[in-house]
Design an enzyme around this catalytic site. Structure first.
Site, mmCIF file in Angstrom:
data_model
loop_
_atom_site.group_PDB
_atom_site.id
_atom_site.type_symbol
_atom_site.label_atom_id
_atom_site.label_comp_id
_atom_site.label_asym_id
_atom_site.label_seq_id
_atom_site.Cartn_x
_atom_site.Cartn_y
_atom_site.Cartn_z
ATOM 1 C CG ASP A 189 3.737 -7.081 37.961
ATOM 2 O OD1 ASP A 189 3.075 -6.078 37.669
ATOM 3 O OD2 ASP A 189 3.259 -8.223 38.015
ATOM 4 C CG HIS A 266 0.721 -7.189 35.412
ATOM 5 N ND1 HIS A 266 0.463 -6.754 36.688
ATOM 6 C CD2 HIS A 266 -0.367 -7.924 35.060
ATOM 7 C CE1 HIS A 266 -0.723 -7.216 37.096
ATOM 8 N NE2 HIS A 266 -1.249 -7.917 36.122
ATOM 9 C CD GLU A 322 -4.755 -9.254 36.909
ATOM 10 O OE1 GLU A 322 -5.727 -9.330 37.669
ATOM 11 O OE2 GLU A 322 -3.605 -8.958 37.280
HETATM 12 C C1 ACM Z 1 -2.461 -13.069 38.376
HETATM 13 O O1 ACM Z 1 -2.754 -13.313 39.558
HETATM 14 N N1 ACM Z 1 -2.679 -11.860 37.868
HETATM 15 C C2 ACM Z 1 -1.869 -14.065 37.527
#
Ligand code: ACM
Ligand code: ZN
Length: 752
Positions: A189, A266, A322
């Site tokens: 991440d 991410h 996201e």
């Molecule tokens: C998440 O909590 N962005 C999967």
């Protein structure tokens, strides 16, 4: 909570507060078994417990390798000895017992375990160990057990803060005892890449290190990484040997480790190390990789080759959550890709990438899991969906015949507060108390069997943005993951909140003695309400997450002492009650007092009309807070904006007019608001209360401003409104003005 046709609505702030109906005499087991028949007799536990097992050699070797971690002194019977073993384990692959199920009988002749697989036998041993906690005797019992769901997971983010392999294994050791069978390892991440990949040394020499140990301090370094050997470098990563050790440790505990490699969002750490994979070609410009660039696919395929080589898991999690579309919109390569592939928008571009990666992973004999955003631009053909933004994504996937794993933020996010945020270390977002977690049902009957059969199970997610230390990690994981183990394993008919309350309090005491650092449950009095609209009264009940405990209270505003009245039964509120209540462990007060004013007020059940630009947020069910009747239903929100009571407004103001039906004397109009900075929930800048007798000409009664000091707070709850000398009014306009154009959350406009 909608106003139902029935005059009586029962809602509880946490499911823990629900009265258990017909709770049987319980065994001290979590998760509770499917079936047990227990007598009051006991059998003595020998000091050395001999056993025989007909396990195949590899399974026997695995069991023997695990036994040093097992809490009971289990010893394989010596072949030469004629003594009868105390425990007999029989595994019959053709038995009618389910794959992970087992039968366990304990009587004066000893202990018999039957299972279909070594996993079932392992779970029987876990149940046995819990029953033998007192070290002296066992109940005489017959247990037949199997899980409700095949997937029972814990997710651990090791990017935002790094947790070493010893810590991971320590958690595996404990979660296995609750029959959790998946570790979802969030390895990559934006705050650090944590897996060594041959050919890509910059991922772990550079993109795994930063100068700030605490993530919140990293802003001082503009979220830039540093070299591994720079002074003050914080971070870490796992080598192949580390991974193999963790995977093997998990396997011996019947846990599969599912690795996650995040894409296409991410991924800012990837782009810090290899900026040529970003749309701009520059580092620190985006969290999303360039999908127009073939090198992006080469990179992820190389990474996945290594992941597949060292992780035996059938599932590989590819993230997918996201991802912003902003850079793809402006990137000629991404736009060219969309043209070449006939993709209508950037969501389809993301789906193109996920589907292409899925094809690659499928070609290696594995399958993908992705977060529910992978549904947005069209779902990859064989993907399993992990539903986190709510349950809608998982249900939609299941309806399409795709497998789904349920991990809705509202119940399963273990990084969220678990008690009143004003009493807790900084955490993310809403408050998800253990009762809410325990109340979760991943596959309600209302979905129908055709949908439910695709719901594989449930998972608790531990994101580590606000978890800087190992101790704090355990504080967030436990006890909520233990509640989720029962959600994933125990049939609904055996789930009883009151029984769980007793068992979890025991369990917390036990795991503390084993060197874990669980949250020891709320020291605050909890409340629940029932509103009877026909009789115009509220029934107010008090309870506690702790057991055993006393609740003492006053109704005159004074602080309760150990000689104040002991709470025994609910209060009936026809007008108002001012309650001050506190938990007492015998004579010792705990936590702080609850100060609660409950009103059967003049607005309950009245008509509310939102101004065209003043309505509540429509895009998430739980933020609707009961919809059009939610602010006038007499039911008060708890400490979580996800408890279904709080109504959200974003980015507009709350601007609503209540029609009391006739001209009425009023002297108080207030609503409660919260500020929780981590998820961008803010107090209003100002509240105005207006009144009118005809619905046309309104007079401003008063304004209530957010102070500068309040505006700076991380967490605060406060009533905003007007209190004054009685005025005559039929219409009340309540206008909460946004200061930040983020989320406003409010509950119940109280009119007296
Ligand atoms: C998440 O909590 N962005 C999967
Ligand atoms: Zn691009």
């Amino acid at each position: 909570m909608k106003l139902l046709k029935s005059p009586l609505i029962i809602v509880s702030i946490t499911a823990l507060l629900l009265a258990a109906c017909g709770t049987p005499k319980e065994l001290s087991i979590i998760p509770y078994p499917q079936f047990e028949k227990t007598s009051s007799k006991t059998v003595k536990l020998p000091s050395i417990i001999t056993f025989t097992a007909n396990l195949p050699k590899n399974d026997m070797d695995d069991l023997l390798a695990y036994l040093p971690s097992y809490p009971l002194p289990l010893k394989l019977k010596n072949n030469e000895s004629n003594d009868t073993p105390f425990v007999s384990i029989k595994v019959a692959p053709d038995s009618s017992i389910s794959e992970e199920g087992y039968n366990l009988t304990i009587n004066k002749k000893g202990i018999n375990i039957e299972a279909k697989s070594a996993t079932g036998a392992f779970y029987a041993l876990q149940t046995l160990a819990q029953l033998a906690r007192n070290g002296k005797e066992l109940p005489v019992t017959t247990i037949k057990d199997e899980p409700r769901f095949p997937y029972r997971g814990l997710h651990l983010d090791v990017s935002r803060h790094f947790f070493n392999k010893e810590y991971v294994m320590k958690q595996l050791d404990l979660i296995a005892t609750y029959k959790i069978n998946r570790l979802h390892w969030h390895l990559t991440d934006g705050a650090g890449w944590r897996l060594e990949i041959p050919g890509y040394p910059r991922l772990t020499e550079f993109a795994a290190w930063r100068k700030a140990a605490n993530l919140q301090d990293w802003g001082k370094y503009d979220h830039h990484f540093c070299e591994k050997d720079e002074e003050g470098a914080y971070g870490g990563y796992y080598t192949e040997a580390d991974v193999r050790e963790v995977v093997e440790y998990a396997r011996l505990r019947h846990i599969t480790v599912i690795p996650e490699i995040e894409m296409p969002g991410h991924s800012s750490e990837v782009l810090a190390a290899y900026p040529q994979l970003s749309c701009t070609g520059e580092p620190y410009t985006s969290g999303e990789v360039c999908i127009g660039n073939e090198d992006t696919f080469k990179f992820f395929e190389d990474v996945l080759d290594e992941v597949i080589r060292i992780f035996p898991s059938h599932y590989i999690h590819i993230g997918g959550d996201e991802a912003s579309r902003r850079h793809w919109k402006a990137c000629p390569k991404c736009q060219q890709r969309m043209k070449d592939e006939g993709l209508k928008n950037e969501s389809e571009l993301q789906s193109y990438m996920i589907s292409r990666i899925e094809k690659y992973i499928n070609s290696k004999g594995r399958d993908i899991i992705g977060w529910d955003e992978i549904l947005d631009g069209g779902l990859a053909p064989n993907a399993t969906v992990m539903s986190w933004r709510g349950t809608e994504g998982g249900i939609a996937a299941a309806r399409m015949g795709h497998y789904a794993i349920m991990t809705p933020e509202s119940h399963c996010y273990l990084d969220h507060y678990q008690d009143d945020p004003e009493t807790q270390p900084l955490a993310f977002g809403a408050c998800v108390p253990i009762g809410q977690t325990y109340s979760y049902n991943p596959a309600p009957d209302t979905l129908g069997t055709e949908v439910c059969k695709y719901i594989l199970g449930v998972q608790g997610n531990v994101w580590a943005e606000y978890i800087p230390t190992y101790e704090h990690g355990e504080y967030m994981i436990y006890p909520r993951i233990i509640a989720l183990s029962e959600v994933g394993w125990t049939p609904l008919k055996n789930k009883h909140p009151e029984s769980f309350k007793r068992r979890i309090n025991n369990e917390i005491r036990h795991i503390k003695t084993k060197g874990y650092n669980p949250f020891t449950l709320s020291e605050l009095v909890q409340t629940s309400q029932t509103v009877d609209y026909a009789k115009k009264r509220i029934t107010l009940s008090l309870t506690s997450e702790k057991h055993p405990i006393d609740i003492r209270y006053t109704t005159d505003g004074s602080e309760p002492t150990s000689s104040s009245k002991l709470y025994k039964k609910p209060f009936i509120v026809k007008d108002s009650i001012l309650l001050t209540a506190r938990l007492f462990d015998k004579t010792t007060p705990l936590g702080k007092s609850l100060h609660l004013r409950t009103d059967y007020h003049k607005g309950i059940g009245k008509k509310i009309t939102y101004a065209p630009q003043g309505g509540y947020y429509q895009h998430k069910e739980v933020y609707k807070g009961g919809g059009d009747t939610g602010l006038l239903d007499g039911l008060r929100g708890g400490k979580s904006y996800m408890d279904g009571r709080w109504q959200g407004f974003c980015p507009n103001d709350l601007d609503a007019t209540i029609d009391l039906g006739k001209i009425t004397a009023i002297h108080r109009v207030v609503a409660n608001f919260m500020q929780i900075r981590t998820p961008q929930v803010f107090l209003p800048a100002k509240v105005e209360v207006w009144v009118s007798t005809d619905g046309k000409d309104f007079t401003l009664l008063g304004t209530d401003n957010c102070s500068e000091e309040e505006a700076k707070k991380d967490v605060i709850f406060r009533d905003f409104g007007w209190i004054g000398a009685p005025v005559q009014a039929r219409y009340v306009r309540f206008h909460a003005i946004q200061g930040r154009k983020q989320f406003l959350f409010t509950d119940e406009i109280v009119i007296q």
